[in-house]
Write an enzyme that holds these catalytic residues in place. Sequence first.
Site, PDB file in Angstrom:
ATOM      1  CB  CYS A 102     -47.959   7.134  -6.167  1.00  0.00           C
ATOM      2  SG  CYS A 102     -49.270   6.534  -7.267  1.00  0.00           S
TER       3      CYS A 102
ATOM      4  CG  HIS B 121     -47.370   3.230  -3.598  1.00  0.00           C
ATOM      5  ND1 HIS B 121     -47.714   4.121  -2.601  1.00  0.00           N
ATOM      6  CD2 HIS B 121     -48.139   3.539  -4.667  1.00  0.00           C
ATOM      7  CE1 HIS B 121     -48.675   4.946  -3.050  1.00  0.00           C
ATOM      8  NE2 HIS B 121     -48.942   4.600  -4.301  1.00  0.00           N
TER       9      HIS B 121
ATOM     10  CD  GLU C  11     -45.495   3.541  -0.007  1.00  0.00           C
ATOM     11  OE1 GLU C  11     -46.698   3.657  -0.221  1.00  0.00           O
ATOM     12  OE2 GLU C  11     -44.642   3.753  -0.887  1.00  0.00           O
TER      13      GLU C  11
END
Length: 204
Positions: free
Chosen positions: A103, A202, A204
């Site tokens: 990001c 994102h 993760e």
Amino acid sequence: IGVTCNYNRGEQQFCLREYYCDSISAAGGLPLIIPLVRQIEAYTDYFQLCAGLLFSGGGDVDPYWFGQTADKNLGEINPRRDEFEIRLARLALAMEKPTLGICRGCQVMNIAAGGTLIQDINSADLHDQKAPRDYPIHDILIESGSLLKDIVQTNRIRVNSFHHQAVDTVGDNIAICALAADGVAEAIESRISPFYLGVQWHPE
């Protein structure tokens, strides 16, 4: 794997969502949170200590760093974080340290290479979702022959989205390797470094 973190000036705190460290650990890495420091020598110390770097998400980047004045829709900026991360990303690029940006981290990596950002996306498509953080909200198209394509093994995936800025002009030897349907850049990578990859979502 060194992970950059946010800096809360009011509370004088360094902070990072645990998802980053959990994901690195799950992939077999050892996460090391890197605080923002002012000492120039710390940049090379961090650099030598880490096998790779991850530039985490966060707020807007000061357009000073890519030669523009602030747009009226610019969000909150963190000057101390901007300087630290951009200088560290420049070092990573110059020394070909394996680097991933997420990001804001993707945007920082582009600026470090001499690129610019769209300060506020003007699109009818949703890029700042009102949904659970792990819910994929839109498709992206991935360039064949790219590092990202080699990693995900497909030309189309759905991703989550939490941004109002995006890569505009790419930096030196940087290529856009994924796009949203509205043409917003969703990933960049170096044309010459073995692993210098930034993604706008994102993972993760």
